[in-house]
Design a protein around this motif. Structure first.
Motif, PDB file in Angstrom:
ATOM      1  N   GLY A  22      49.536 108.302   1.923  1.00 15.30           N
ATOM      2  CA  GLY A  22      49.294 109.205   0.606  1.00 15.30           C
ATOM      3  C   GLY A  22      49.604 110.488   1.016  1.00 15.30           C
ATOM      4  N   GLU A  23      49.596 111.323   0.093  1.00 16.14           N
ATOM      5  CA  GLU A  23      49.983 112.815   0.137  1.00 16.14           C
ATOM      6  C   GLU A  23      49.121 113.684   1.132  1.00 16.14           C
ATOM      7  N   ARG A  24      47.959 113.186   1.509  1.00 12.53           N
ATOM      8  CA  ARG A  24      47.162 113.695   2.437  1.00 12.53           C
ATOM      9  C   ARG A  24      47.628 114.050   3.797  1.00 12.53           C
ATOM     10  N   PHE A  25      48.465 112.933   4.137  1.00 16.96           N
ATOM     11  CA  PHE A  25      49.083 112.989   5.513  1.00 16.96           C
ATOM     12  C   PHE A  25      50.145 113.944   5.846  1.00 16.96           C
ATOM     13  N   PRO A  26      51.085 114.139   4.683  1.00 18.00           N
ATOM     14  CA  PRO A  26      52.102 115.219   4.951  1.00 18.00           C
ATOM     15  C   PRO A  26      51.377 116.435   4.749  1.00 18.00           C
ATOM     16  N   ARG A  27      50.115 116.887   3.880  1.00 20.03           N
ATOM     17  CA  ARG A  27      49.387 117.950   3.857  1.00 20.03           C
ATOM     18  C   ARG A  27      48.840 118.338   5.288  1.00 20.03           C
ATOM     19  N   ARG A  28      48.601 117.369   6.000  1.00 21.65           N
ATOM     20  CA  ARG A  28      48.056 117.426   7.270  1.00 21.65           C
ATOM     21  C   ARG A  28      49.088 117.963   8.286  1.00 21.65           C
ATOM     22  N   LEU A  29      50.069 117.467   8.212  1.00 19.91           N
ATOM     23  CA  LEU A  29      51.459 117.587   9.212  1.00 19.91           C
ATOM     24  C   LEU A  29      51.626 119.192   9.045  1.00 19.91           C
ATOM     25  N   VAL A  30      51.453 119.639   7.586  1.00 23.99           N
ATOM     26  CA  VAL A  30      52.115 120.888   7.362  1.00 23.99           C
ATOM     27  C   VAL A  30      50.780 121.860   7.890  1.00 23.99           C
ATOM     28  N   ALA A  31      49.589 121.532   7.779  1.00 23.36           N
ATOM     29  CA  ALA A  31      48.361 122.384   8.118  1.00 23.36           C
ATOM     30  C   ALA A  31      48.491 122.575   9.787  1.00 23.36           C
ATOM     31  N   GLU A  32      49.021 121.286  10.373  1.00 21.65           N
ATOM     32  CA  GLU A  32      48.830 121.482  11.834  1.00 21.65           C
ATOM     33  C   GLU A  32      50.476 121.761  12.345  1.00 21.65           C
ATOM     34  N   ARG A  33      51.235 122.169  11.399  1.00 23.45           N
ATOM     35  CA  ARG A  33      52.739 122.761  11.773  1.00 23.45           C
ATOM     36  C   ARG A  33      53.433 121.741  12.841  1.00 23.45           C
ATOM     37  N   ARG A  34      53.358 120.272  12.305  1.00 24.75           N
ATOM     38  CA  ARG A  34      53.803 119.306  13.102  1.00 24.75           C
ATOM     39  C   ARG A  34      55.382 118.961  12.402  1.00 24.75           C
ATOM     40  N   ILE A  35      55.556 119.411  11.203  1.00 25.53           N
ATOM     41  CA  ILE A  35      56.513 119.276  10.518  1.00 25.53           C
ATOM     42  C   ILE A  35      57.466 120.417  10.070  1.00 25.53           C
ATOM     43  N   ARG A  36      58.650 120.748   9.963  1.00 21.92           N
ATOM     44  CA  ARG A  36      59.410 121.508   9.218  1.00 21.92           C
ATOM     45  C   ARG A  36      59.126 121.705   7.735  1.00 21.92           C
ATOM     46  N   PHE A  37      58.838 122.816   7.223  1.00 28.63           N
ATOM     47  CA  PHE A  37      58.738 122.929   5.645  1.00 28.63           C
ATOM     48  C   PHE A  37      59.239 124.173   5.221  1.00 28.63           C
ATOM     49  N   VAL A  38      59.451 124.440   4.026  1.00 24.82           N
ATOM     50  CA  VAL A  38      59.645 125.532   3.334  1.00 24.82           C
ATOM     51  C   VAL A  38      58.728 126.005   2.174  1.00 24.82           C
ATOM     52  N   LYS A  39      58.303 126.774   2.138  1.00 28.05           N
ATOM     53  CA  LYS A  39      57.393 127.355   0.890  1.00 28.05           C
ATOM     54  C   LYS A  39      58.496 128.184  -0.050  1.00 28.05           C
TER      55      LYS A  39
END
Length: 70
Positions: A22-39
């Motif tokens: 679900g979308e909750r897991f990638p949100r958690r990855l972002v919150a924990e800085r475990r995946i690279r992302f772009v704002k």
């Protein structure tokens, strides 16, 4: 690992679909800085290469146990 200029940016929903969650897991990855992302403004996007790297880093290789005593 740097993303290339041709690296496609994925939405939260697309990443969740790739990971089979679900979308909750990638949100958690972002919150924990475990995946690279772009704002992008208030939106979060993921370079396709970042998702591939995350999957590769989480992949456990098979161990050959034929030489072990059982």
């Amino acid at each position: 690992m740097a993303s290339t200029s041709s690296d496609r940016l994925l939405t939260m929903g697309e990443v969740a679909e790739w990971l089979g969650t679900g979308e909750r897991f990638p949100r958690r990855l972002v919150a924990e800085r475990r995946i690279r992302f772009v704002k992008v403004g208030r939106h979060v996007r993921f370079p396709e290469s970042a998702v591939r790297e995350f999957i590769e880093a989480q992949t456990i290789e098979v161990v050959d146990r034929r030489g072990w005593c059982a």
